[in-house]
Design a protein around this motif. Structure first.
Motif, PDB file in Angstrom:
ATOM      1  N   GLU A   1       0.836  -1.195   0.000  1.00 46.40           N
ATOM      2  CA  GLU A   1       0.000   0.000   0.000  1.00 46.40           C
ATOM      3  C   GLU A   1       0.875   1.251   0.000  1.00 46.40           C
ATOM      4  OE1 GLU A   1      -3.024   2.223   3.121  1.00 46.40           O
ATOM      5  OE2 GLU A   1      -2.634   0.078   3.315  1.00 46.40           O
ATOM      6  N   PRO A   2       0.567   2.250  -0.843  1.00 43.82           N
ATOM      7  CA  PRO A   2       1.372   3.475  -0.869  1.00 43.82           C
ATOM      8  C   PRO A   2       1.411   4.150   0.499  1.00 43.82           C
ATOM      9  CG  PRO A   2      -0.123   3.387  -2.737  1.00 43.82           C
ATOM     10  CD  PRO A   2      -0.514   2.267  -1.819  1.00 43.82           C
ATOM     11  N   HIS A   3       2.550   4.701   0.843  1.00 48.42           N
ATOM     12  CA  HIS A   3       2.739   5.467   2.074  1.00 48.42           C
ATOM     13  C   HIS A   3       2.505   4.636   3.330  1.00 48.42           C
ATOM     14  CE1 HIS A   3       2.720   8.894  -0.632  1.00 48.42           C
ATOM     15  NE2 HIS A   3       1.528   8.537  -1.056  1.00 48.42           N
ATOM     16  N   LYS A   4       2.653   3.353   3.247  1.00 51.95           N
ATOM     17  CA  LYS A   4       2.419   2.505   4.410  1.00 51.95           C
ATOM     18  C   LYS A   4       3.725   2.282   5.164  1.00 51.95           C
ATOM     19  CE  LYS A   4       0.621  -1.979   5.915  1.00 51.95           C
ATOM     20  NZ  LYS A   4      -0.177  -1.371   7.000  1.00 51.95           N
ATOM     21  N   THR A   5       3.825   2.874   6.341  1.00 48.46           N
ATOM     22  CA  THR A   5       5.001   2.685   7.178  1.00 48.46           C
ATOM     23  C   THR A   5       5.062   1.241   7.646  1.00 48.46           C
ATOM     24  OG1 THR A   5       4.943   4.977   7.922  1.00 48.46           O
ATOM     25  CG2 THR A   5       6.133   3.411   9.318  1.00 48.46           C
ATOM     26  N   ASP A   6       6.251   0.671   7.628  1.00 50.50           N
ATOM     27  CA  ASP A   6       6.409  -0.723   8.025  1.00 50.50           C
ATOM     28  C   ASP A   6       7.771  -0.892   8.690  1.00 50.50           C
ATOM     29  OD1 ASP A   6       5.784  -3.391   8.335  1.00 50.50           O
ATOM     30  OD2 ASP A   6       6.373  -3.957   6.294  1.00 50.50           O
ATOM     31  N   THR A   7       7.850  -1.836   9.629  1.00 48.74           N
ATOM     32  CA  THR A   7       9.100  -2.113  10.325  1.00 48.74           C
ATOM     33  C   THR A   7       9.192  -3.594  10.656  1.00 48.74           C
ATOM     34  OG1 THR A   7       8.320  -1.939  12.625  1.00 48.74           O
ATOM     35  CG2 THR A   7       8.856   0.125  11.508  1.00 48.74           C
TER      36      THR A   7
END
Length: 209
Positions: free
Chosen positions: A5-11
């Protein structure tokens, strides 16, 4: 390109408490990408990602290091790890070392500011960096913000490697961590770990969080 998904922060799981900080830096600095990168012997691997370029920089994605191959352009983060020092590239297209690098050619990101991150022993294990598609400068305040975040990543890595966090995770990091209080999310992270309540209380009393 990833289907993320665009602009989806993930870690990664270990850096999850810092996701909010990643988003804040991306928004306040107005950059296309904020990354935490893990250094492997032959590559740099995305451990955390925020900003508009999250589709390109997904967690687990890797860029191959140039290493001793003089025919290849080194990665920005590779240079940071090798030198254990900050790197600023205003415009890689005009830079003798980084012109034609992977981030510039594949993603159009020719502006870079990165800092090393370390494990509990002080060994360089990766980077915190921002990338953009405009040739821009960073103010002292913006650089300090990124440096403080790198300190929080240092601490998170140190803590996550220990069953019970030790004071060594904090005592050797005064330069970065004295600039800003440790984010509340880190406190929550400590409190979620067995036998760490005493450490959170101690740090609160000493003004760390």
């Amino acid at each position: 390109m990833s289907d993320a998904e665009p602009h989806k922060t993930d870690t990664t799981a270990g850096l999850a408490p810092l996701a909010g900080q990643l988003e804040k830096i991306a928004e306040q600095l107005g950059v296309k990408s904020v990354l935490v990168m893990r250094s492997e012997p032959d590559s740099m691997v995305v451990s955390a990602t925020a900003g508009e370029a999250t589709q390109q920089y997904t967690v687990g994605a890797a860029g191959r290091k140039a290493l001793e191959d003089k025919s290849r352009v080194p990665l920005y983060c590779e240079q940071v790890v090798d030198s254990d020092s900050a790197l600023f590239v205003r415009d890689s297209r005009n830079d003798a070392t980084f012109a034609g690098n992977e981030d510039e050619v594949e993603f159009g990101l020719h502006n870079y500011l990165g800092l090393p991150v370390h494990d509990g022993s002080g060994k360089v294990v990766g980077t915190v960096c921002v990338l953009d598609d405009s040739a821009r400068e960073y103010t002292d305040k913006e650089r300090a913000q990124l440096s403080a975040f790198a300190g929080e990543v240092d601490m998170a890595l140190c803590i996550s490697a220990m069953p019970v966090p030790q004071l060594d995770c904090f005592s050797d990091r005064p330069t970065r961590l004295s600039r800003t209080p440790i984010h509340v999310a880190i406190s929550d992270f400590w409190k979620a770990r067995d036998s760490s309540h005493w450490l959170s209380s101690l740090l609160i009393m000493n003004g760390w969080i």
